[in-house]
Design a protein around this motif. Sequence first.
Motif, PDB file in Angstrom:
ATOM      1  N   GLN A   1     -24.898  37.759  81.619  1.00 37.44           N
ATOM      2  CA  GLN A   1     -23.819  36.762  81.541  1.00 37.44           C
ATOM      3  C   GLN A   1     -22.650  37.160  80.641  1.00 37.44           C
ATOM      4  N   CYS A   2     -21.452  36.964  81.204  1.00 39.90           N
ATOM      5  CA  CYS A   2     -20.190  37.219  80.498  1.00 39.90           C
ATOM      6  C   CYS A   2     -20.041  38.682  80.080  1.00 39.90           C
ATOM      7  N   VAL A   3     -20.781  39.571  80.751  1.00 40.17           N
ATOM      8  CA  VAL A   3     -20.696  41.013  80.497  1.00 40.17           C
ATOM      9  C   VAL A   3     -19.898  41.590  81.659  1.00 40.17           C
TER      10      VAL A   3
ATOM     11  N   GLY B   1     -24.066  39.623  75.405  1.00 36.49           N
ATOM     12  CA  GLY B   1     -24.685  38.908  76.511  1.00 36.49           C
ATOM     13  C   GLY B   1     -25.156  37.551  76.025  1.00 36.49           C
ATOM     14  N   HIS B   2     -26.388  37.186  76.380  1.00 39.97           N
ATOM     15  CA  HIS B   2     -26.846  35.834  76.049  1.00 39.97           C
ATOM     16  C   HIS B   2     -28.273  35.684  75.568  1.00 39.97           C
ATOM     17  N   GLU B   3     -29.116  36.673  75.798  1.00 43.10           N
ATOM     18  CA  GLU B   3     -30.538  36.417  75.561  1.00 43.10           C
ATOM     19  C   GLU B   3     -31.015  36.965  74.212  1.00 43.10           C
TER      20      GLU B   3
ATOM     21  N   ASN C   1     -15.417  37.154  70.111  1.00 37.97           N
ATOM     22  CA  ASN C   1     -15.834  36.359  71.261  1.00 37.97           C
ATOM     23  C   ASN C   1     -15.536  37.110  72.557  1.00 37.97           C
ATOM     24  N   MET C   2     -15.584  36.405  73.668  1.00 36.85           N
ATOM     25  CA  MET C   2     -15.623  37.065  74.983  1.00 36.85           C
ATOM     26  C   MET C   2     -14.548  38.130  75.179  1.00 36.85           C
ATOM     27  N   LEU C   3     -13.316  37.820  74.788  1.00 33.34           N
ATOM     28  CA  LEU C   3     -12.234  38.774  75.043  1.00 33.34           C
ATOM     29  C   LEU C   3     -12.279  39.986  74.109  1.00 33.34           C
TER      30      LEU C   3
ATOM     31  N   TRP D   1     -11.465  27.449  78.839  1.00 33.10           N
ATOM     32  CA  TRP D   1     -12.634  27.749  79.671  1.00 33.10           C
ATOM     33  C   TRP D   1     -12.321  28.838  80.700  1.00 33.10           C
ATOM     34  N   PHE D   2     -13.368  29.592  81.080  1.00 31.75           N
ATOM     35  CA  PHE D   2     -13.209  30.481  82.237  1.00 31.75           C
ATOM     36  C   PHE D   2     -14.435  30.413  83.149  1.00 31.75           C
ATOM     37  N   SER D   3     -15.581  30.006  82.614  1.00 28.63           N
ATOM     38  CA  SER D   3     -16.856  30.256  83.287  1.00 28.63           C
ATOM     39  C   SER D   3     -17.359  29.050  84.089  1.00 28.63           C
ATOM     40  N   GLU D   4     -18.103  29.353  85.159  1.00 34.25           N
ATOM     41  CA  GLU D   4     -18.787  28.286  85.893  1.00 34.25           C
ATOM     42  C   GLU D   4     -19.766  27.545  84.979  1.00 34.25           C
ATOM     43  N   LYS D   5     -20.288  28.283  83.994  1.00 32.43           N
ATOM     44  CA  LYS D   5     -21.220  27.647  83.063  1.00 32.43           C
ATOM     45  C   LYS D   5     -20.533  26.530  82.287  1.00 32.43           C
ATOM     46  N   ALA D   6     -19.250  26.748  81.956  1.00 35.31           N
ATOM     47  CA  ALA D   6     -18.513  25.715  81.218  1.00 35.31           C
ATOM     48  C   ALA D   6     -18.365  24.452  82.076  1.00 35.31           C
TER      49      ALA D   6
ATOM     50  N   ILE E   1     -21.450  40.296  70.268  1.00 35.72           N
ATOM     51  CA  ILE E   1     -20.350  39.704  71.048  1.00 35.72           C
ATOM     52  C   ILE E   1     -20.960  38.555  71.860  1.00 35.72           C
ATOM     53  N   CYS E   2     -20.185  37.513  72.095  1.00 36.85           N
ATOM     54  CA  CYS E   2     -20.594  36.379  72.930  1.00 36.85           C
ATOM     55  C   CYS E   2     -21.860  35.704  72.399  1.00 36.85           C
ATOM     56  N   CYS E   3     -22.669  35.152  73.281  1.00 38.43           N
ATOM     57  CA  CYS E   3     -23.757  34.301  72.797  1.00 38.43           C
ATOM     58  C   CYS E   3     -24.979  35.062  72.310  1.00 38.43           C
ATOM     59  N   THR E   4     -25.163  36.311  72.743  1.00 32.24           N
ATOM     60  CA  THR E   4     -26.208  37.111  72.088  1.00 32.24           C
ATOM     61  C   THR E   4     -25.857  37.212  70.605  1.00 32.24           C
TER      62      THR E   4
ATOM     63  N   SER F   1     -25.238  28.806  70.342  1.00 32.55           N
ATOM     64  CA  SER F   1     -24.739  29.438  71.565  1.00 32.55           C
ATOM     65  C   SER F   1     -24.422  28.346  72.586  1.00 32.55           C
ATOM     66  N   CYS F   2     -24.064  28.755  73.815  1.00 25.92           N
ATOM     67  CA  CYS F   2     -23.725  27.725  74.817  1.00 25.92           C
ATOM     68  C   CYS F   2     -24.944  26.948  75.290  1.00 25.92           C
ATOM     69  N   VAL F   3     -26.122  27.582  75.391  1.00 29.49           N
ATOM     70  CA  VAL F   3     -27.283  26.761  75.759  1.00 29.49           C
ATOM     71  C   VAL F   3     -27.582  25.752  74.649  1.00 29.49           C
TER      72      VAL F   3
ATOM     73  N   GLY G   1     -20.798  28.549  71.174  1.00 28.89           N
ATOM     74  CA  GLY G   1     -20.304  29.585  72.085  1.00 28.89           C
ATOM     75  C   GLY G   1     -19.148  30.375  71.505  1.00 28.89           C
ATOM     76  N   CYS G   2     -18.213  30.736  72.380  1.00 26.20           N
ATOM     77  CA  CYS G   2     -17.081  31.542  71.931  1.00 26.20           C
ATOM     78  C   CYS G   2     -16.125  30.742  71.067  1.00 26.20           C
ATOM     79  N   ALA G   3     -16.116  29.421  71.213  1.00 25.56           N
ATOM     80  CA  ALA G   3     -15.291  28.591  70.328  1.00 25.56           C
ATOM     81  C   ALA G   3     -15.833  28.658  68.905  1.00 25.56           C
TER      82      ALA G   3
ATOM     83  N   VAL H   1     -16.100  23.495  72.235  1.00 30.00           N
ATOM     84  CA  VAL H   1     -17.014  24.480  72.801  1.00 30.00           C
ATOM     85  C   VAL H   1     -16.290  25.401  73.782  1.00 30.00           C
ATOM     86  N   GLY H   2     -17.037  26.385  74.275  1.00 30.47           N
ATOM     87  CA  GLY H   2     -16.574  27.162  75.416  1.00 30.47           C
ATOM     88  C   GLY H   2     -15.923  28.493  75.085  1.00 30.47           C
ATOM     89  N   CYS H   3     -15.196  28.979  76.070  1.00 30.98           N
ATOM     90  CA  CYS H   3     -14.896  30.397  76.223  1.00 30.98           C
ATOM     91  C   CYS H   3     -13.537  30.803  75.670  1.00 30.98           C
ATOM     92  N   ASN H   4     -13.181  32.030  75.985  1.00 37.75           N
ATOM     93  CA  ASN H   4     -11.808  32.548  75.975  1.00 37.75           C
ATOM     94  C   ASN H   4     -11.416  32.741  77.430  1.00 37.75           C
TER      95      ASN H   4
HETATM   96 NI1  NFS Z   1     -20.438  30.133  77.079  1.00 32.97          NI
HETATM   97 FE1  NFS Z   1     -21.584  32.258  75.905  1.00 32.97          FE
HETATM   98 FE2  NFS Z   1     -18.433  32.719  75.726  1.00 32.97          FE
HETATM   99 FE3  NFS Z   1     -17.924  31.150  77.677  1.00 32.97          FE
HETATM  100 FE4  NFS Z   1     -19.367  33.257  77.992  1.00 32.97          FE
HETATM  101  S1  NFS Z   1     -20.251  33.874  75.992  1.00 32.97           S
HETATM  102  S2  NFS Z   1     -22.415  31.011  77.374  1.00 32.97           S
HETATM  103  S3  NFS Z   1     -19.597  31.162  78.986  1.00 32.97           S
HETATM  104  S4  NFS Z   1     -17.355  33.201  77.419  1.00 32.97           S
HETATM  105  S5  NFS Z   1     -18.471  30.488  75.666  1.00 32.97           S
END
Ligand code: NFS
Length: 664
Positions: A350-352, A276-278, A329-331, A569-574, A311-314, A533-535, A492-494, A461-464
């Motif tokens: 997020q991203c779960v 997750g992220h936190e 990473n995400m995938l 990228w995949f996410s609105e956050k990106a 996994i991911c940003c957590t 992480s992404c933040v 992030g996932c990069a 930066v960014g996702c899978n």
């Molecule tokens: Ni960023 Fe981190 Fe990964 Fe993409 Fe999801 S985990 S906040 S959104 S998939 S890099």
Amino acid sequence: MTDEQRKASEDFTYGCELCTSSDLTVDPAAAEMLTIADELGISTMFSRAAEMKPCPIGAEGACCKLCAMGPCRISGKDKEGKTGVCGATLETIAARNFARMVAAGSSAHSDHGRDVAFTLKAVAEGEIEGMRVTDEVKLAKVARDFGIEIEGKDVSAIAGEVADVALSQFGQQTGELLFARRAPEKRQALWRNLGITPRGIDRDVVELLHRTNAGNDQDYEDILDASMKCALGDGWGGSMIATDLSDILFGTPEPVRSAANLGVLSPDQVNIVIHGHEPLLSSVIVQSTRKPEMIELAKSVGAAGINLVGICCTANENLMRQGVPPAGNMLHQELSIITGAVEAMVVDVQCVFQGLARTAEYFHTKLITTSEKAHIKGDGVVHIQVDEHRPVQAADEIVRRAIENFPNRGDIHIPTETGQLIAGFSHEYIRHMLGGKMRASLRPLNDNVMNGRIRGLAAVVGCNNPRTKQDAGIVHIVRELIANDVLCVVTGCAAIASGKYGLLAPETMEYAGDGLREVLETVGIPPVLHVGSCVDNSRILTVLSEVVEEGGLGEDISDLPAIGICPEWFSEKAIAIATYCVASGAYVIFGGVGSPVAASLELMDYMITGWEERVGGKLAFIQDHEAIVASALDTIDAKRAALKIDAPRERVLFDMEMRRELDV
Ligand code: NFS
């Protein structure tokens, strides 16, 4: 990690040159798990993406479903001049869709930041057992940035005031966000001129949703200005609060060794995956897994110990502060469960993905949701609601449940791959490593950019995204950039992808161009820096502002020979991140699946030429990896020329042998 695993991973060096096994990924560990998923008949994001054809109208931003007169689709041979039932043009529809992605992405990062601020407030009031302020120096720095008088006050009092001011930034109705003052003066003036200085984090998200509600703002330039304003409230508000207050609470990262990829799962220990992220609960789980009584309990059920991975940003949050190794990473979220070796996957927000619940049903894995904002239905899903004031209790319960689940384990299949890495390059540490503890400074960085040893700076930066070959773009682009003397930072996932292929290890120096290598060997750092992480993309905004302030490279972020790239990228956050980087003056290139507004050439063009005229930054969607690198280097060189620090240089073109090595 066990000693045995560590040894195995140290013995194992691999890169993308070995990864020809799959069209879906360059990661041999992922390819191996996908074969097993196929054999077991388990669907994954990869297989579902292959089966589900994306809607071509929605993918390009040409579908409007904002009201019940539609949904309206501007498509087909006669789309020229076609409008929605209300008369909305293709440009308006695409801009509104884009804006809503920005609003959603900004809200996710910012709501995360809000929760960190609430945690700091509770810690200040002594309400959270076992948690205290870890970095008092950073607390004092942020307090000063917020204009808080700290003389004669104790840590709790200062922390309480910092939390209050941070929380006020969300609901502020007028004025300017305080962290926006960290931007170069010229940038702040430009934002004021355009009326896009963020006022209040929540207010600007709400206003963007209001504007894009049917029958409101129908001028795409205006909608995109409002998108920039909202996104700036993320980058210089919500995300920056998340980063800075997490540093105060959990510690400002410093370099730490670890490893990444599915090979960090242990064959003989209780494996717990945090995802997750936190950072709040997950950081307490780290402590819980280290308690002697928990390790004893694990041994009593036949395990050799407890192994915590992420996994991911957590993962990134706990990697850079505690050295917790990322399993991917995400995938990799589903793939880690398919190893059969995960006793519990603990998720926050997020991203779960919901597919996890189905995947977990095939195995003994307990999927444990913990956030009131993110529940998942499913037979194998357990929800443990965390009382934020008593996270230790929840963490202990989770770890105990994972241990008790160990005897239920069936066959396991853990790939051996891991990449060795160093993570944890906070902006504070970057200053220290360049200038020394006593005289922390970015001067050596600026000097080496000016003298050309470092050609420029890139944030990758960014996702899978399962619609693009996993990690291929990230690895390819990072390696070509450092070969061309561009210093890379990753998040992030990069960042996790870079770690999987050894790109975060000092040995990566062999790929770096001569100039970059000379600088980095002197300082003793790798050419690819994991900054979080992404933040933590907000750390990059802070560094770029400080580079400007240091002098010699122009007066604004838009003057710097710097570039942002999101290959997959995949996410609105990106999209929110892209927009605040552009509004901060950066050239941003997105790769992978293409533009979410591809239906409108006018809008795509405006995001390049229109935005560049307005804010000095621009957003381009380029799918070819070579073309991304070429465009990045051209921009870096053009900025160098404008700064009059250019010297003629050849692009390092990869010959056939190098390209074979880089076969991604
Ligand atoms: Ni960023 Fe981190 Fe990964 Fe993409 Fe999801 S985990 S906040 S959104 S998939 S890099």
